[in-house]
Motif scaffolding. Structure first.
Motif, PDB file in Angstrom:
ATOM      1  N   SER A 213      -4.297   9.492 -12.920  1.00  0.00           N
ATOM      2  CA  SER A 213      -3.563   8.938 -11.787  1.00  0.00           C
ATOM      3  C   SER A 213      -3.197  10.056 -10.808  1.00  0.00           C
ATOM      4  O   SER A 213      -3.217   9.855  -9.597  1.00  0.00           O
ATOM      5  CB  SER A 213      -2.331   8.185 -12.267  1.00  0.00           C
ATOM      6  N   GLY A 229      -3.259   5.456  -9.279  1.00  0.00           N
ATOM      7  CA  GLY A 229      -2.924   6.682  -8.555  1.00  0.00           C
ATOM      8  C   GLY A 229      -3.396   6.610  -7.110  1.00  0.00           C
ATOM      9  O   GLY A 229      -2.688   7.021  -6.187  1.00  0.00           O
ATOM     10  N   VAL A 232      -0.983   4.466  -5.029  1.00  0.00           N
ATOM     11  CA  VAL A 232       0.248   5.174  -4.651  1.00  0.00           C
ATOM     12  C   VAL A 232      -0.053   6.202  -3.558  1.00  0.00           C
ATOM     13  O   VAL A 232       0.661   6.303  -2.555  1.00  0.00           O
ATOM     14  CB  VAL A 232       0.882   5.887  -5.874  1.00  0.00           C
ATOM     15  N   SER A 246       3.642   1.417  -2.897  1.00  0.00           N
ATOM     16  CA  SER A 246       3.585   2.512  -3.867  1.00  0.00           C
ATOM     17  C   SER A 246       4.496   2.267  -5.063  1.00  0.00           C
ATOM     18  O   SER A 246       4.324   2.895  -6.099  1.00  0.00           O
ATOM     19  CB  SER A 246       3.929   3.851  -3.203  1.00  0.00           C
ATOM     20  N   PHE A 247       5.460   1.343  -4.921  1.00  0.00           N
ATOM     21  CA  PHE A 247       6.402   1.098  -6.012  1.00  0.00           C
ATOM     22  C   PHE A 247       5.716   0.445  -7.217  1.00  0.00           C
ATOM     23  O   PHE A 247       5.784   0.965  -8.334  1.00  0.00           O
ATOM     24  CB  PHE A 247       7.560   0.233  -5.523  1.00  0.00           C
ATOM     25  N   GLY A 250       3.149   2.374  -9.337  1.00  0.00           N
ATOM     26  CA  GLY A 250       3.860   3.397 -10.108  1.00  0.00           C
ATOM     27  C   GLY A 250       4.495   2.800 -11.349  1.00  0.00           C
ATOM     28  O   GLY A 250       4.435   3.384 -12.441  1.00  0.00           O
ATOM     29  N   ILE A 251       5.112   1.615 -11.196  1.00  0.00           N
ATOM     30  CA  ILE A 251       5.705   0.937 -12.352  1.00  0.00           C
ATOM     31  C   ILE A 251       4.633   0.657 -13.413  1.00  0.00           C
ATOM     32  O   ILE A 251       4.863   0.825 -14.619  1.00  0.00           O
ATOM     33  CB  ILE A 251       6.364  -0.398 -11.906  1.00  0.00           C
ATOM     34  N   ILE A 253       1.981   2.396 -14.016  1.00  0.00           N
ATOM     35  CA  ILE A 253       1.689   3.653 -14.721  1.00  0.00           C
ATOM     36  C   ILE A 253       2.790   3.941 -15.736  1.00  0.00           C
ATOM     37  O   ILE A 253       2.527   4.220 -16.904  1.00  0.00           O
ATOM     38  CB  ILE A 253       1.577   4.840 -13.737  1.00  0.00           C
ATOM     39  N   VAL A 254       4.061   3.845 -15.290  1.00  0.00           N
ATOM     40  CA  VAL A 254       5.182   4.156 -16.176  1.00  0.00           C
ATOM     41  C   VAL A 254       5.127   3.293 -17.437  1.00  0.00           C
ATOM     42  O   VAL A 254       5.226   3.805 -18.552  1.00  0.00           O
ATOM     43  CB  VAL A 254       6.529   3.956 -15.455  1.00  0.00           C
ATOM     44  N   VAL A 257       2.051   4.241 -19.750  1.00  0.00           N
ATOM     45  CA  VAL A 257       2.217   5.527 -20.427  1.00  0.00           C
ATOM     46  C   VAL A 257       3.346   5.449 -21.450  1.00  0.00           C
ATOM     47  O   VAL A 257       3.229   5.947 -22.572  1.00  0.00           O
ATOM     48  CB  VAL A 257       2.475   6.647 -19.391  1.00  0.00           C
ATOM     49  N   LEU A 258       4.435   4.771 -21.079  1.00  0.00           N
ATOM     50  CA  LEU A 258       5.558   4.597 -21.992  1.00  0.00           C
ATOM     51  C   LEU A 258       5.114   3.869 -23.254  1.00  0.00           C
ATOM     52  O   LEU A 258       5.446   4.280 -24.375  1.00  0.00           O
ATOM     53  CB  LEU A 258       6.671   3.824 -21.291  1.00  0.00           C
TER      54      LEU A 258
END
Lengths: 280, 326
Positions: A213, A229, A232, A246-247, A250-251, A253-254, A257-258
């Protein structure tokens, strides 16, 4: 260890169960992207600059009228595929080098470890950027660049495992029965050193997704593949007018990954139960 | 003091080996790049006729054998000649030198801040183990681990610069304000807050987790029990006995991760238009300016080596045994 023990160990970690559910949801999103959001995510779907929950775009649309939600669903594919394949390549490089170093010891070990240390000192994101930029961005170059910068920890881990298992009785027994080195490495030592490697690999998928990303945020993504990526990065300059562009990627991705990190911790608890208990 | 000298000599040999490898790697990358370097250079200069390419090839010795070219290349790098950027019509070294201070300021501040705050938070979590503040720090660390730093940067700038208007959203200083002295320093500091905090946040989380785990481990050891049996106060035990020993692995990891911190500055400087090496890398990627990009690779590697020496010094400061032991 039986299957049931494994799941019991895994389920004891509440975060890991939550992570697994999240991960399954992301995988479903990737698998059914074509059904949920038919058509090309690069095509204009609605009017540009639509805020979330308005009209026909749940999460809004970007400056070219592309549906953000469709981009996220199709981007899930790219993220997961790149994360998995580059981890597989990194495993191949890292475990091979680590196994050779740990099994042979002596100067081979020295040489391989020096090489590994060198790669750990090099700023790895800069190297990934240089590699992808010079060899032009594509899924293949991105996967190779991520693998090239992420194998060293796996090599160190595999080396440590091999080094300690090398002198155990069952390996010595295999040596006396005349098995070849390759057989001993693959059939005797590797299966016994898998659990820490699996745990690291699952965490590495998460790192690989973050790396991908970041590359596509800088404009070094595969130009034909929609990725989080990229979304964003492309919307970055418009954040004042349209935060949602972009919000939401990003969420995505978070959360992905989390979920992988949580699953990795769960695997750790399930595969190394003693450690998990002593950590309290 | 002999130990310290030996330690530094060892470090220098290692640093030299790393630098040579990177120079060779750079050389190979230029040659492995698709297309002949002379054609690439001609393309960057904006002309590609046969004669010009041939002239370039002769000028840069590209018609010589590869080993000879490598020797010339290494010789040039040793003299500080990192090539010429046709895009910017300037030597690469001049461009890098101009951008270096901003990046050093950003990464060094973020490095020290993340280490200090990380250790502090981790120690706090370890002392409070099992209570809600401990869980809160663990959750925070998990989130920071999972969040791409460029996105954190964007969201922080959306909140604190766009919505609240507390801090400037981008840049190094207020352009055209003409501040001098203390006013200028304060102005730069205000511009630094968001990029430094964003860059430090991720590593702070990592160090907090590590400090917590390390402290919990050290706490079970015999010398801590001895200290308790001697009747020392809990604060003194936690700081002087537990933390001081627990901090060593954290610093080791900080040294290893310095490379990632420096790499992360590419993303942070891009988000906040910080005029350093990282921003330069982004521009070089956009313009496919390979000479500059490879120069950045070399300079950032040198920065990582410097950060490693810095962590060694910190290490020696906290654990005086290091000087004798190594």
């Amino acid at each position: 260890m039986t299957n049931r023990d494994f799941w019991r160990g895994f389920a004891r970690n509440k975060g890991a169960v939550l992570g697994l559910l999240l991960l399954l949801a992301v995988m479903a999103l990737a698998a059914f992207a074509d059904i949920l959001f038919p058509g090309d995510p690069w095509e204009m779907a609605t009017a540009p600059f639509q805020p979330p929950l308005s009209g026909d775009a749940l999460l809004g649309s970007d400056m070219l009228g592309r549906d953000i939600a469709a981009g996220i669903a199709h981007g899930a594919r790219v993220s997961l595929v790149i994360g998995l394949i580059s981890t597989a390549v990194a495993l191949l490089i890292g475990v091979t080098l680590g196994a050779v170093a740990g099994f042979h010891g002596g100067w081979v070990d020295d040489a391989v470890m020096r090489f590994t240390e060198l790669f750990q000192t090099i700023p790895n994101f800069v190297l990934a950027v240089v590699l992808v930029a010079i060899f032009t961005p594509s899924l293949t170059t991105i996967v190779i660049a991520i693998a090239v910068v992420s194998w060293p920890p796996l090599a160190r881990l595999a080396r440590a495992e091999f080094l300690s298992l090398r002198s155990r009785e069952f390996v010595q027994a295999a040596v006396t029965t005349g098995q070849s080195n390759l057989t001993i490495i693959l059939r005797q030592i590797l299966p016994n050193s898998l659990s820490p490697i699996i745990v690291s690999a699952s965490l590495m998928v998460a790192t690989a997704i973050l790396l991908e990303s970041s590359l596509s945020f800088l404009g070094l993504g595969d130009p034909n593949a929609m990725s989080w990526g990229y979304m964003v990065g492309a919307a970055r300059t418009m954040i004042r007018q349209a935060w949602w562009m972009s919000f939401f990627p990003g969420i995505a991705i978070v959360l992905t990954v989390l979920s992988l990190n949580l699953v990795g911790e769960g695997l750790n608890d399930a595969l190394n139960p003693k450690l998990a208990r002593s950590r309290g | 003091m002999l130990g310290l000298a030996q330690l530094f000599a060892g470090r220098l040999v290692k640093a030299a080996a790393i630098l040579i490898t990177i120079v060779v790697l750079n050389f190979l990358l230029v040659h492995a790049a698709p297309g002949d370097p002379a054609m690439v250079m001609a393309g960057e200069a904006g002309a590609a006729d046969e004669q010009f390419v041939a002239q370039l090839r002769a000028q840069f010795g590209l018609d010589r054998p590869l080993t000879e070219q490598l020797a010339t290349y290494v010789g040039k790098v040793v003299q500080g000649d990192l090539g010429y950027s046709y895009r910017q019509q300037r030597p690469v070294w001049d461009i890098l030198w101009e951008r270096l201070p901003a990046t050093l300021l950003l990464t060094l501040t973020a490095f020290l801040l993340s280490l200090a705050l990380g250790v502090l938070l981790g120690a706090f979590a370890a002392v409070q183990v099992g209570r809600w503040s401990d869980s809160a720090i663990t959750v925070l660390a998990l989130l920071a681990y999972a969040t791409p730093i460029y996105w954190t940067g964007l969201m922080l700038s959306l909140l604190f610069a766009v919505e609240l208007g507390w801090l400037p959203a981008f840049g190094y200083e207020t352009i055209g304000a003409g501040y001098t002295g203390l006013d200028h320093a304060l102005d730069v500091a205000r511009h630094m807050v968001l990029p430094v905090v964003t860059l430090a946040l991720f590593y702070m989380a990592a160090y907090a987790r590590l400090t917590r785990a390390s402290m919990l481990e050290v706490r079970g050891q015999d010398f801590v029990k001895t200290a308790r049996a001697k009747g020392l106060g809990p604060l003194r035990i936690e700081t002087r006995h537990v933390l001081r020993n627990a901090i060593l692995p954290v610093i080791t990891v900080a040294g290893i991760q310095a490379g990632q911190l420096v790499g992360g500055s590419i993303l942070i400087e891009t988000v906040f238009a910080w005029p350093g090496i990282g921003r330069l890398a982004f521009e070089a990627v956009l313009q496919r300016d390979y000479q500059v990009l490879l120069g950045i690779f070399l300079v950032t590697s040198v920065m990582v080596i410097l950060f490693n020496i810095l962590t060694d010094l910190l290490y020696g400061l906290i654990d005086p045994r290091i000087q004798v032991a190594r």
